[in-house]
Design an enzyme around this catalytic site. Structure first.
Site, mmCIF file in Angstrom:
data_model
loop_
_atom_site.group_PDB
_atom_site.id
_atom_site.type_symbol
_atom_site.label_atom_id
_atom_site.label_comp_id
_atom_site.label_asym_id
_atom_site.label_seq_id
_atom_site.Cartn_x
_atom_site.Cartn_y
_atom_site.Cartn_z
ATOM 1 N N SER A 188 17.086 -16.027 13.915
ATOM 2 C CA SER A 188 18.348 -16.636 13.511
ATOM 3 C C SER A 188 18.158 -17.439 12.227
ATOM 4 C CB SER A 188 18.833 -17.550 14.633
ATOM 5 O OG SER A 188 19.774 -18.458 14.141
ATOM 6 N N LYS A 240 7.002 -30.434 14.327
ATOM 7 C CA LYS A 240 8.143 -30.956 13.572
ATOM 8 C C LYS A 240 7.673 -31.706 12.330
ATOM 9 C CE LYS A 240 11.750 -29.644 15.931
ATOM 10 N NZ LYS A 240 12.779 -28.795 15.324
ATOM 11 N N GLU A 257 11.773 -25.501 2.383
ATOM 12 C CA GLU A 257 13.150 -25.080 2.698
ATOM 13 C C GLU A 257 14.048 -26.271 3.022
ATOM 14 O OE1 GLU A 257 10.455 -23.724 4.022
ATOM 15 O OE2 GLU A 257 10.607 -21.536 4.132
ATOM 16 N N CYS A 302 10.338 -28.085 25.021
ATOM 17 C CA CYS A 302 10.027 -29.321 24.293
ATOM 18 C C CYS A 302 9.581 -30.457 25.221
ATOM 19 C CB CYS A 302 11.232 -29.783 23.493
ATOM 20 S SG CYS A 302 11.905 -28.487 22.452
#
Lengths: 160, 559
Positions: B318, B353, B361, B498
């Site tokens: 995605s 993260k 990006e 997570c």
């Protein structure tokens, strides 16, 4: 891992070796590769990792575990001086010292810069009756002295 | 009479399918010391701390001995105590002993067992070896000199995550854990999931510490400090403070305010945006015929893994940014003209993260990352303690406006299957409570490796799957490559999602599952279950995001 291939490296040869073995037979594959290059070139690691569905670090782990595998290029002539108990007591050390001195090598630096000679010790070749023994590319020379080693080295240098 | 039992320290203990003596001993209520045993990893038998003595005086490692009816063992004899103490002393003989300045102080297994077995003298000099640091990675920091060669990280990386960035190299006294050719970890195929750090008993692999960086930048009057807190964080904090609570988002918010944040938001709000965008993208793909399967993109370690191992699948991933990276540009847009320097911080259960935040990006028009600092749950806990806040006593506070609303769909992002469930809620026609309940039982929830099920949508049946942990990716990719069709696949790099992230405090599998249940409970208590019901979404989509969805909320990983 998709890695950048070295254009100047012949991966076709590797493919042939890989075909001849089960993908899990990493040791056998590494042995065959070492047979060709006399050491394990860094290029083979990412390539093998992808082809054998394992990781580069796993192949590195195997290659560094076994004394037999070398990650450093070896000379055209690999001289192994036996320093097992029998050879040691029959004075293998002077032979070793002579060869190292003559070729400018030591315990750390094992291969000459021009990649002609590599001098290593082995713990026992299993030929104690012929002590002191040394091998040149797996050819056995028995009952050596520094003098006969000098003669042998001379003939090897001529044959280079 | 049932004869299937064995005698442990004089008491009979029934054998009920335990794989090894260690599990049986633990079942009998005895805490066996080990460095190298984790039930989810293969048995390695390296540390020898779990040795037991049989009735003939023989010694066996409990982790690698299967239980047998009639066996009699002792777990605590003078000989065993002596051996364990000796092992610890030898481990300490070439391990740095400057505990007070160590990252793992108070949480180190070696320190804990040395205390437990009364090692108060080591007959060897403190080697005080210089740390051998590899801080090339943005996610983890390695110190090879604190490694005890238990191999937990190696087996985690290889067996569970199927990444294989590290392995043992060399042999005997030269043995160490290394990447191929001793390269720095950042140059390897490491994806930053941090699971190696999560199992490391010492400080040989720790989470990269960014808390000190954060302290430096807080409490500056010219800075507007903004935090966003990921869903999984709220269910993993309480235990560390000995507090009996489950979802402590209110207390976390209060703590962050107290620490010096001007505004605290909930990443679940970002997750709502992700649901909106991902559902739209999915519907678009359904209309345009693909490419299928569509993979979720919330997990940065999974994205990195795909870039490394399956670049051909990148078009299937995605284009939606992760919730953190959707929320951050929105925060940036909202406050870029506030007259103050904006410090955007994310509190995450995740070490990857930290790496995601630094990706090219995700930088604004000036080349500054949208997220300045990522701290993990562990770092948050440390900061709360450093600030002297008494967690038990602090009154919960609400998150701040204008981003003060989130839905249950956003909250369940923190558990495996959650992203998929949220997207299905969005695209499904039936929005009744009973449909929601059915969805929860159709296989989307739970902690199985790959959970797949079919879902009717309009005139077709969708095939969807949730992949729990990177170790299961290869299996599903193989099936896709052999022609099997999937429409939507969620991948979370860490087992359990997570909630089991490496940035979370250490927890057993059981405790991790409990965290998941607590997220589902939080979802149940949310008035709003569907992301599109979030009034904030309507406001954003008709305001700031209008016509800029692609610029602010999407990313193209295909190079």
């Amino acid at each position: 891992m998709s890695s950048v291939l070295n254009e100047n490296f012949d991966y076709g040869q590797l493919d042939k070796i890989i075909e001849q073995h089960e993908p899990t037979a990493v040791i056998a594959i590494l042995q065959d590769i070492q047979e060709i290059y006399r050491y394990l070139p860094p290029e083979i690691f990412p390539y093998l990792a992808e082809k054998l569905h394992t990781s580069e670090s796993r192949i590195y782990s195997i290659a560094t575990f076994y004394e037999n595998f070398s990650l450093d290029p070896k000379g055209k002539y690999v001289i192994k001086v036996c320093d097992g108990t029998a050879c040691h007591v029959r004075k293998s050390v002077p032979i070793l010292n002579y060869l190292r001195e003559e070729l400018g090598l030591d315990e750390k630096k094992k291969t000459t810069d021009d990649l002609s000679f590599t001098v290593e010790t082995v713990s026992c070749l299993g030929a104690c009756g012929l002590a002191p023994v040394m091998t040149v590319n797996d050819e056995v020379h028995s009952g050596m002295t520094p003098e006969s080693a000098a003669a042998l080295l001379g003939s090897l240098k001529e044959a280079l | 009479m049932n004869n299937n039992f064995m005698i442990i320290d004089g008491s009979p203990v029934p054998i009920e399918g335990e794989k090894n003596l260690l599990e049986l001993i633990r079942k009998a209520g005895i805490e066996m010391p080990t460095f190298c045993y984790y039930s989810e990893l293969s048995v390695y038998g390296a540390c020898r701390m779990c040795m037991v003595e049989n009735k003939w005086g023989g010694m066996e490692a409990a982790c690698s001995t299967p239980p047998k009816a009639g066996m009699e063992i002792k777990t605590n004899t003078p000989r065993l105590r002596k051996y364990r103490k000796m092992i610890l002393e030898l481990l300490l003989a070439n391990h740095c002993r400057d505990c007070t300045t160590c990252d793992k102080n108070g949480k180190c297994k070696l320190q804990e067992l040395a205390t437990r077995f009364d090692v108060h003298r080591v007959r060897f000099d403190n080697p005080k070896s210089e740390p051998l640091i590899d801080d090339s990675s943005l996610s983890i920091t390695r110190d090879a000199n604190k490694c005890i060669l238990c191999g937990d990280c190696v087996r985690m990386c290889n067996e569970i995550q199927n990444v294989g960035a590290i392995d043992f190299a060399f042999r005997g006294s030269n043995m160490k854990v290394a990447c191929a050719f001793n390269k720095p970890i950042a140059e390897s195929n490491c994806v930053g999931c941090g699971q190696c750090a999560a199992v490391c008993p010492t400080a040989a692999i720790v989470i990269k510490d960014d808390a000190h960086l954060l302290w430096q930048q807080l409490n500056d009057n010219d800075t507007l400090a903004i935090a966003q807190v990921a869903p999984a964080v709220r269910v993993a904090v309480a235990k560390e403070f000995g507090y009996k609570g489950e979802n402590v988002m209110g207390k976390i918010t209060a703590c962050l305010h107290r620490i010096g944040f001007d505004l605290v938001f909930d990443t679940a709000t970002g997750a709502d945006m992700t649901v909106m965008e991902e559902a739209n993208e999915f519907l678009e793909r359904l209309e345009n015929g693909g490419p299928f399967p569509m993979f979720t993109s919330c997990c940065p370690a999974w994205v990195k893994y795909a870039e490394n191992e399956y670049p051909e699948l990148l078009p299937n991933i995605s284009t939606c940014r992760s919730p953190m990276q959707m929320f951050a540009p929105v925060i940036h847009e909202q406050y870029k003209n506030c007259g103050k320097k904006v410090l955007s911080v994310a509190v995450m259960p995740c070490t990857a993260k930290k790496f995601e935040a630094a990706r090219d990006e995700f930088k604004d028009e000036n080349g500054k990352p949208y997220v300045d600092i990522v701290i993990t749950t562990q770092e948050l806990i440390k900061m709360i303690k450093q600030a002297g806040i008494v967690f038990e006593d602090i009154e919960p506070e609400a998150i701040d406006l204008p981003f003060g609303t989130m839905t249950g769909s956003g909250v369940i992002f923190g558990v495996t299957g959650g992203v998929m469930e949220a997207v299905i809620r969005r695209v499904s026609d039936d929005k009744s409570i009973s449909a929601l309940r059915n969805l929860a039982f159709e296989g989307v929830r739970g902690f199985g490796d790959i959970r797949e099920f079919e879902l009717p949508l309009k005139d077709r049946t969708l095939k969807v799957a949730a992949v729990n942990g990177l170790g299961n990716v290869a299996k599903i990719v193989e099936r896709i490559k052999s022609g099997e069709h999937f429409d939507l696949i969620e991948v979370m790099a860490c087992p359990n999602g997570c909630i089991g992230g490496a940035g979370q405090p250490f927890a057993s599998t059981h405790e991790k599952h409990k965290r998941g249940e607590n997220l589902y409970k939080a979802d149940k208590l949310c008035t709003l279950k569907f992301s599109e019901e979030n009034p904030l979404m309507k406001e954003l989509y008709s305001g700031m995001l209008k016509g800029r969805e692609h610029e602010l909320l999407h990313v193209n990983y295909v190079k």
